[in-house]
Write a protein that holds these residues in place. Structure first.
Motif, PDB file in Angstrom:
ATOM      1  N   UNK A   8       0.833  -1.195   0.000  1.00 12.02           N
ATOM      2  CA  UNK A   8       0.000   0.000   0.000  1.00 12.02           C
ATOM      3  C   UNK A   8       0.871   1.250   0.000  1.00 12.02           C
ATOM      4  N   UNK A   9       0.448   2.305  -0.681  1.00 17.29           N
ATOM      5  CA  UNK A   9       1.245   3.532  -0.705  1.00 17.29           C
ATOM      6  C   UNK A   9       1.235   4.220   0.651  1.00 17.29           C
ATOM      7  N   UNK A  10       2.266   5.026   0.895  1.00 19.27           N
ATOM      8  CA  UNK A  10       2.311   5.786   2.149  1.00 19.27           C
ATOM      9  C   UNK A  10       1.512   7.074   2.040  1.00 19.27           C
ATOM     10  N   UNK A  11       1.280   7.540   0.811  1.00 23.71           N
ATOM     11  CA  UNK A  11       0.482   8.754   0.625  1.00 23.71           C
ATOM     12  C   UNK A  11      -0.401   8.591  -0.604  1.00 23.71           C
ATOM     13  N   UNK A  12      -1.619   9.104  -0.506  1.00 24.11           N
ATOM     14  CA  UNK A  12      -2.601   8.933  -1.573  1.00 24.11           C
ATOM     15  C   UNK A  12      -3.580  10.105  -1.576  1.00 24.11           C
ATOM     16  N   UNK A 141       3.304   1.839 -20.087  1.00 25.95           N
ATOM     17  CA  UNK A 141       4.686   1.366 -19.978  1.00 25.95           C
ATOM     18  C   UNK A 141       5.474   2.064 -18.879  1.00 25.95           C
ATOM     19  N   UNK A 142       4.978   3.204 -18.420  1.00 26.30           N
ATOM     20  CA  UNK A 142       5.704   3.947 -17.387  1.00 26.30           C
ATOM     21  C   UNK A 142       5.487   3.387 -15.983  1.00 26.30           C
ATOM     22  N   UNK A 143       4.560   2.452 -15.831  1.00 25.02           N
ATOM     23  CA  UNK A 143       4.255   1.880 -14.517  1.00 25.02           C
ATOM     24  C   UNK A 143       5.335   0.863 -14.137  1.00 25.02           C
ATOM     25  N   UNK A 144       5.983   1.090 -13.006  1.00 20.77           N
ATOM     26  CA  UNK A 144       7.008   0.162 -12.531  1.00 20.77           C
ATOM     27  C   UNK A 144       6.347  -1.035 -11.851  1.00 20.77           C
ATOM     28  N   UNK A 145       7.143  -2.042 -11.571  1.00 24.34           N
ATOM     29  CA  UNK A 145       6.603  -3.220 -10.885  1.00 24.34           C
ATOM     30  C   UNK A 145       6.103  -2.849  -9.497  1.00 24.34           C
ATOM     31  N   UNK A 146       6.827  -1.973  -8.808  1.00 25.40           N
ATOM     32  CA  UNK A 146       6.394  -1.548  -7.476  1.00 25.40           C
ATOM     33  C   UNK A 146       5.074  -0.785  -7.552  1.00 25.40           C
ATOM     34  N   UNK A 147       4.910   0.043  -8.563  1.00 27.06           N
ATOM     35  CA  UNK A 147       3.658   0.785  -8.729  1.00 27.06           C
ATOM     36  C   UNK A 147       2.510  -0.140  -9.096  1.00 27.06           C
ATOM     37  N   UNK A 148       2.801  -1.141  -9.885  1.00 29.09           N
ATOM     38  CA  UNK A 148       1.769  -2.123 -10.238  1.00 29.09           C
ATOM     39  C   UNK A 148       1.287  -2.858  -8.984  1.00 29.09           C
ATOM     40  N   UNK A 149       2.225  -3.206  -8.108  1.00 33.89           N
ATOM     41  CA  UNK A 149       1.863  -3.866  -6.857  1.00 33.89           C
ATOM     42  C   UNK A 149       1.038  -2.938  -5.965  1.00 33.89           C
ATOM     43  N   UNK A 150       1.367  -1.631  -5.982  1.00 32.84           N
ATOM     44  CA  UNK A 150       0.576  -0.670  -5.212  1.00 32.84           C
ATOM     45  C   UNK A 150      -0.843  -0.610  -5.750  1.00 32.84           C
ATOM     46  N   UNK A 153      -2.763  -3.708  -4.814  1.00 28.61           N
ATOM     47  CA  UNK A 153      -3.161  -3.711  -3.400  1.00 28.61           C
ATOM     48  C   UNK A 153      -4.374  -2.819  -3.172  1.00 28.61           C
ATOM     49  N   UNK A 154      -4.410  -1.668  -3.844  1.00 17.60           N
ATOM     50  CA  UNK A 154      -5.540  -0.757  -3.684  1.00 17.60           C
ATOM     51  C   UNK A 154      -6.812  -1.329  -4.309  1.00 17.60           C
ATOM     52  N   UNK A 155      -6.703  -1.808  -5.541  1.00 19.08           N
ATOM     53  CA  UNK A 155      -7.889  -2.287  -6.258  1.00 19.08           C
ATOM     54  C   UNK A 155      -8.430  -3.589  -5.687  1.00 19.08           C
TER      55      UNK A 155
END
Length: 275
Positions: A8-12, A141-150, A153-155
């Protein structure tokens, strides 16, 4: 599978706290999102959302929120153009945009939000409001693996998530799962009306139809068997169910053909709205 809280992200920043946005927010908190890392932007929040934010220590309409790890767009699609200029100020170099705006492509978002980089486009459905949603998602394509995992987790805090190999499949997802709950609700209406035509009092037919469809759905949810196997399990050769299925499965005008036509119509309309 339950979402991993560590992703989960630390800020949203949540932009739009209507029924779907509010449901997503509740889901994030339930799986471990820290409320002090969340800001909600909504020019006309409901009294319920205002109380929810106050009770949970969530910043509601802060004057100038700093760019966050994730910016979730849950406003009405027609509001995007008006909101875009201010939204650009909430985007940092590493901000991930998660959009649930129907009909707004990743290209649409990039053109209106010049500061945008990583974008996930998602199509949830109404059962997400009770944690039983089905969401299709596509990433640029700009989405990193870490961002995809974030994003996952949210969805996934509101139900299952299916990652699509191409954004082009979003319109088909919209036609199947996005619009799908309405098909099921109409099935209940039709089943109740058929029960009334068969002689049942309308209120009894309505209760039986509703309980039958919700019960069958729960059985499908809990069972590992395929829908076809479950159907066969309740169909005795030469029995009443078999007689009904002969009508529903009749070619070329049975339920399968009608459902294909309905989904195709919904997909065409989604393509028109996206264009």
């Amino acid at each position: 599978m339950s979402p991993n809280p560590s992703h989960l992200p630390s800020s949203l920043i949540l932009v739009g706290a209507g029924k779907m946005g509010g449901s997503m927010l509740e889901g994030w908190l339930k799986v471990g999102m820290k409320p002090d890392g969340v800001s909600v932007l909504d020019p006309r929040p409901s009294d319920e959302m205002t109380r929810f934010c106050q009770a949970n220590g969530i910043a509601l309409n802060p004057a100038s929120p700093a760019p966050a790890d994730v910016l979730v767009l849950a406003i009405k699609p027609q509001m995007l153009d008006a909101a875009a200029p201010s939204l650009n100020g909430y985007l940092g170099p590493q901000t991930l945009i998660v959009s649930i705006l129907a009909g707004k492509t990743i290209g649409d978002l990039r053109s209106r939000l010049p500061a945008a980089g990583a974008i996930v486009r998602a199509m949830p459905n109404l059962p997400a409001s009770i944690g039983r949603g089905a969401t299709g998602a596509a990433a640029n394509d700009a989405v990193s693996e870490a961002q995809r995992l974030m994003a996952d987790a949210l969805l996934s805090s509101n139900g299952i998530v299916e990652w699509l190999p191409s954004e082009d499949l979003i319109d088909a997802v919209t036609a199947v799962s996005g619009s799908g709950p309405a098909y099921v609700f109409h099935l209940v209406e039709c089943l109740a009306e058929a029960g009334t035509a068969a002689g049942l009092p309308p209120d009894l037919a309505q209760r039986l139809a509703r309980a039958t469809v919700t019960g069958a759905g729960e059985l499908l949810f809990q069972s590992e068997s395929s829908p076809a196997t479950l159907r066969q399990n309740v169909t005795s050769p030469g029995g009443t169910t078999a007689a009904a299925l002969e009508v529903l499965m009749r070619d070329p005008d049975g339920l399968k053909a009608l459902m294909r036509e309905a989904v195709a119509a919904a997909k065409r309309r989604a393509e028109e709205l996206a264009g």
